[in-house]
Design a protein around this motif. Structure first.
Motif, PDB file in Angstrom:
ATOM      1  N   GLY B 117       0.995  -1.085  -0.082  1.00  0.00           N
ATOM      2  CA  GLY B 117      -0.104   0.150   0.153  1.00  0.00           C
ATOM      3  C   GLY B 117       0.794   1.231  -0.254  1.00  0.00           C
ATOM      4  O   GLY B 117       0.524   2.167  -0.522  1.00  0.00           O
ATOM      5  N   ILE B 118       1.863   1.327   0.812  1.00  0.00           N
ATOM      6  CA  ILE B 118       2.973   2.356   0.773  1.00  0.00           C
ATOM      7  C   ILE B 118       3.572   2.736  -0.492  1.00  0.00           C
ATOM      8  O   ILE B 118       3.637   3.677  -0.773  1.00  0.00           O
ATOM      9  N   TRP B 119       3.912   1.418  -0.863  1.00  0.00           N
ATOM     10  CA  TRP B 119       4.784   1.583  -2.033  1.00  0.00           C
ATOM     11  C   TRP B 119       3.954   2.224  -3.304  1.00  0.00           C
ATOM     12  O   TRP B 119       4.449   3.065  -4.069  1.00  0.00           O
ATOM     13  N   ALA B 120       2.554   1.717  -3.205  1.00  0.00           N
ATOM     14  CA  ALA B 120       1.739   2.098  -4.225  1.00  0.00           C
ATOM     15  C   ALA B 120       1.363   3.701  -4.369  1.00  0.00           C
ATOM     16  O   ALA B 120       1.611   4.666  -5.270  1.00  0.00           O
ATOM     17  N   ALA B 121       1.237   3.997  -3.032  1.00  0.00           N
ATOM     18  CA  ALA B 121       0.826   5.398  -2.744  1.00  0.00           C
ATOM     19  C   ALA B 121       1.990   6.300  -3.172  1.00  0.00           C
ATOM     20  O   ALA B 121       1.749   7.443  -3.577  1.00  0.00           O
ATOM     21  N   SER B 122       3.165   5.987  -2.816  1.00  0.00           N
ATOM     22  CA  SER B 122       4.172   6.884  -2.904  1.00  0.00           C
ATOM     23  C   SER B 122       4.651   6.789  -4.411  1.00  0.00           C
ATOM     24  O   SER B 122       5.528   7.727  -4.810  1.00  0.00           O
TER      25      SER B 122
END
Lengths: 491, 315
Positions: B117-122
């Motif tokens: 999730g964090i990777w996708a958001a960033s």
């Protein structure tokens, strides 16, 4: 260099140990888990599937062909009038807790089963017993109130096994019997483990241990066999998978017979089924082979009466109710239903009923009979159909052995009330001469077939899958047993 | 904080009482007599009565309700109609499978979902984001029992790395036991991780467009620094909610997966008990699951308060 040798040796030892270990234990998959472990106080066939012949034994016992052989009783004498049975018990039989089996245990077991507050699911088996007396420690005398030609047969049921007063309180969790295997452990929801009884009175078991694993989901059962998590799957729930096992050299498929007459039960007291013409029309509307092929993937034997085809006394009466939709329509018109009628078809959970029900509904529609299908869970079926008699038609397999006598009970759920049949059963009970009994049983089969009491569909097949090296398994299921006493691994 | 916790506890007790009423009443209506099921088709009337008497089924509904609730208050869950063992013991045995399985699946799901999730958001809108979004879409869409069967086919039947099912038991050691829970945990975790990753991503993106992030960036923090130091903590509230719901679901809703892998868990116990009309077991297990759900929600509420101090003062 040395290391490699040691490594090889170790691997070899491990392999041999693994192989040796695999040869004296067997893992058996079963679909249903027993609710508890007392075969004398529940109807659940799953209890017998694990414990019958393995842990518990009765005075007599079933063989794989359905015949009776001496069990804990070595021999017996029957008085001239058929009322007094004197059983001679085997000597040197001990229960798994070390106590000795004697006539007192037999008296206790039989008296307990027929007592006022008895919870025996088959109490009727003991109904004719008048007294049970201990003659000496090895001899017990049973006096009947009326002759009963099937008494020795009744004593072979799992509900009539011999239990001991010393261990009765814990029997539901820790069953103590006399069999070739001892109960070892039960992880509820998962498995029951048995180990060999070294002090067994008869031929010792060839296996050191046996584990029963409970896998209710048919797909999971298939996976467990394919992954060789279980060595045997008794009463395999998915007949559609059997050809795949047959084609696989690792497995053997055992197809045998059961005592399960699968019938389209008909409410004989409910109009229009109180008219024999309507029941006959129903019988001719049914294409048995289509049901066997469609619902059971070809496994099953057509029957024309309520009797097991593998029994020597069986009469093939399937022609009496041969598939003939035109005749069926004519009979309906004669009975005053030229346009057919609508009725209920209530189906319990087994696939023979659910799948078979759809096929039968389609077949009945062909002759103008419309059915409203309701799927019921077992408890609901028992309450609504079996006890409440609120049904037109239902499909159920009667798995009790030699149960044609249910047609002599006018209050039984299909409500067949024929004094002539009831008299026939009384005569049968009073007869011990084998030839005469055979004749009477054949008469009985004809009578219910001619009265078209129920739609007779097929005898349920016993389907098991096993590792090809596991030998000594029963193919037939004369009672719901998985007798492991003769099972061994072939080299 | 204490008053907040007390208030929550009070509503927890009320919820449990209402739940006990609903459970009991709904099972009263279900047709089917446990004694008749136990004794089958050839049972005689006097035998049925003897069994009903022993099971206490001849008592009135009110008496049975009070007996059940009263017993539970002192930790006595009654005795199973069919198994004839104390329900508490049965539950305890099954919890040893269901709870570790739920925790295992939740851990897997979180470990997968957070970084994803964090990777996708960033990397919003770039290849990484599209990949994660595509995979999670698939993860949500695939039914977990089908995925479970597929894994059995590959890893148990073909590769023989795992057993097709069953639970080795904790007696066999930690690793064999965990190994037998691995395929079920993955099957359970996959859809959960997909949902969680998507929630994590969208919540982070929402937070990243807030004013305080712009302020943080204006003060000279890099995008990554702003994300890790300020956005993440603020984005956690909806994620925590989902985790709480998921845990409750994993504990109570693993029935199908337990069936596919023939695991002796709580779900299977309820399933068996319903088909045998072992009402006391059904009632007690369902009650316990309600309790677990309510308790998890309570803990999640407290966690909100820990993450977001503003919530402590309200209500």
């Amino acid at each position: 260099m040395n290391f490699r040798k040691i490594g090889t040796a170790a691997a070899l030892t491990a392999l041999l140990a693994g192989a040796a270990q695999a040869r004296d234990e067997v893992i058996v998959g079963l679909q249903l888990e027993p609710p508890h472990l007392d075969p004398t106080s529940a109807a659940a066939g799953a209890i017998d599937s694990v414990l019958y012949a393995n842990v518990f034994e009765g005075l007599t016992r079933f063989m794989s062909d359905g015949s009776i052989t001496p069990g804990l009783a070595e021999s017996w004498d029957i008085s001239e009038d058929g009322l007094v049975y004197t059983f001679k018990l085997r000597s040197g039989v001990t229960f798994h807790d070390g106590t000795t089996l004697d006539a007192g245990d037999v008296k206790f077991s039989l008296d307990r089963a027929r007592a006022e507050d008895s919870q025996n699911a088959q109490k009727a088996l003991f109904a004719d017993i008048d007294t049970v007396e201990v003659v000496d420690p090895q001899t017990v005398r049973v006096t009947l109130s009326q002759p009963n030609g099937s008494f020795l047969f009744n004593m072979a049921w799992g509900d009539a096994v011999i239990v001991a007063p010393e261990s009765i309180d814990g029997i539901k969790q820790t069953p103590i019997g006399t069999g070739a295997f001892k109960f070892s452990d039960w992880v509820q929801g998962d498995r029951i483990e048995l180990v060999k009884n070294p002090d067994y009175w008869g031929d010792p078991a060839k296996l050191e241990s046996a584990t029963f694993k409970f896998i209710s989901d048919p797909t999971a059962a298939f996976a467990a066999v394919m992954a060789e998590d279980v060595h045997v799957f008794s009463a395999f729930p998915a007949p559609e998978n059997l050809p795949q096992f047959e084609a696989d050299p690792r497995f053997q498929v055992l197809v045998g017979s059961t005592e399960g007459e699968t019938i389209l039960s008909t409410n004989n007291k409910m109009p229009p089924f109180d008219n024999v013409k309507v029941r006959q029309a129903l019988a001719h509307a049914i294409d048995r082979q289509a049901i066997i092929d469609g619902a059971m993937f070809g496994y099953g034997t057509p029957i024309g009466t309520h009797f097991a085809p593998h029994n020597p006394d069986y009469v093939d009466l399937t022609e009496m109710s041969a598939y003939d939709p035109e005749k069926s329509k004519a009979l309906l018109a004669e009975a005053g239903f030229p346009d057919g009628f609508t009725t209920t078809l209530k189906l319990p959970p087994p696939s023979y009923a659910r799948r078979g029900g759809e096929i039968i509904a389609a077949q009945l529609r062909e002759v103008g009979i419309q059915t409203e299908i309701t799927n019921l869970e077992w408890p609901q079926w028992l309450e609504e159909v079996f006890r409440g008699k609120d049904f037109g038609l239902t499909i159920v397999s009667h798995t009790e052995p030699a149960d044609i006598n249910i047609y002599a009970r006018p209050d039984y759920y299909f409500q067949y009330d024929n004094p002539a049949f009831q008299e026939l059963m009384t005569t049968l009970n009073n007869t011990t001469e084998p030839d005469e009994r055979s004749e009477l049983l054949q008469q009985a089969q004809r009578m219910i077939s001619e009265d078209y009491v129920n739609g007779y569909l097929f005898q349920l097949a016993a389907l098991s899958v096993a590792n090809v090296k596991v030998q000594g398994l029963w193919a037939n299921a004369p009672t719901q047993a998985t007798d492991l006493t003769g099972v061994y691994w072939q080299d | 904080m204490l008053r907040f916790a007390l208030k929550r506890l009070l509503s927890l007790a009320a919820t449990l009482w209402v739940a006990s009423l609903i459970i009991f009443l709904s099972l009263e209506i279900v047709p089917g007599d446990p004694a008749a099921f136990m004794l089958g088709m050839n049972a005689q009337e006097d035998t049925l009565n003897a069994l009903r008497e022993e099971l206490g089924l001849n008592q009135g509904p009110l008496q049975r309700y009070l007996g059940w609730v009263g017993g539970m208050l002192v930790g006595d869950f009654g005795t199973s109609y069919t198994y004839r063992t104390p329900v508490a013991e049965m539950i305890l045995e099954r919890v040893q499978v269901s709870l570790p399985l739920a925790l295992y699946a939740l851990t897997l799901s979180t470990v997968i979902a957070f970084p994803a999730g964090i990777w996708a958001a960033s990397r919003r809108g770039r290849a990484a984001d599209v990949t994660v979004m595509g995979l999670t879409q698939l993860g949500v869409a695939i039914p977990n029992f089908w995925f479970a069967m597929l894994m059995v086919l590959v890893f148990a039947i073909n590769l023989r790395w795992f057993n097709a099912g069953g639970f080795a038991g904790w007696d066999a050691g930690f690793f064999p036991a965990m190994k037998s829970l691995t395929l079920p945990a993955i099957a359970l975790a996959l859809p959960q991780a997909s949902i969680l990753a998507r929630v994590m991503r969208s919540s982070l993106l929402d937070t990243l467009s807030e004013d305080f992030i712009r302020t943080a960036r204006a003060k000279g923090l890099t995008r990554a620094q702003a994300l890790w130091r300020h956005a993440l903590r603020n984005a956690l509230i909806p994620v925590l909610t989902i985790i709480g719901l998921q845990f409750a679901f994993l504990l109570a809703g693993a029935i199908i997966i337990e069936n596919v892998f023939f695991l002796p868990g709580l779900g299977r116990l309820v399933f068996q008990a319903i088909s045998a009309r072992d009402l006391i077991v059904v009632e007690s297990v369902v009650m316990l699951l309600v309790f677990a759900v309510v308790l998890v929600n309570f803990v999640v509420d407290l966690a909100y308060a820990a993450v977001d101090p503003r919530l402590r003062g309200q209500k």
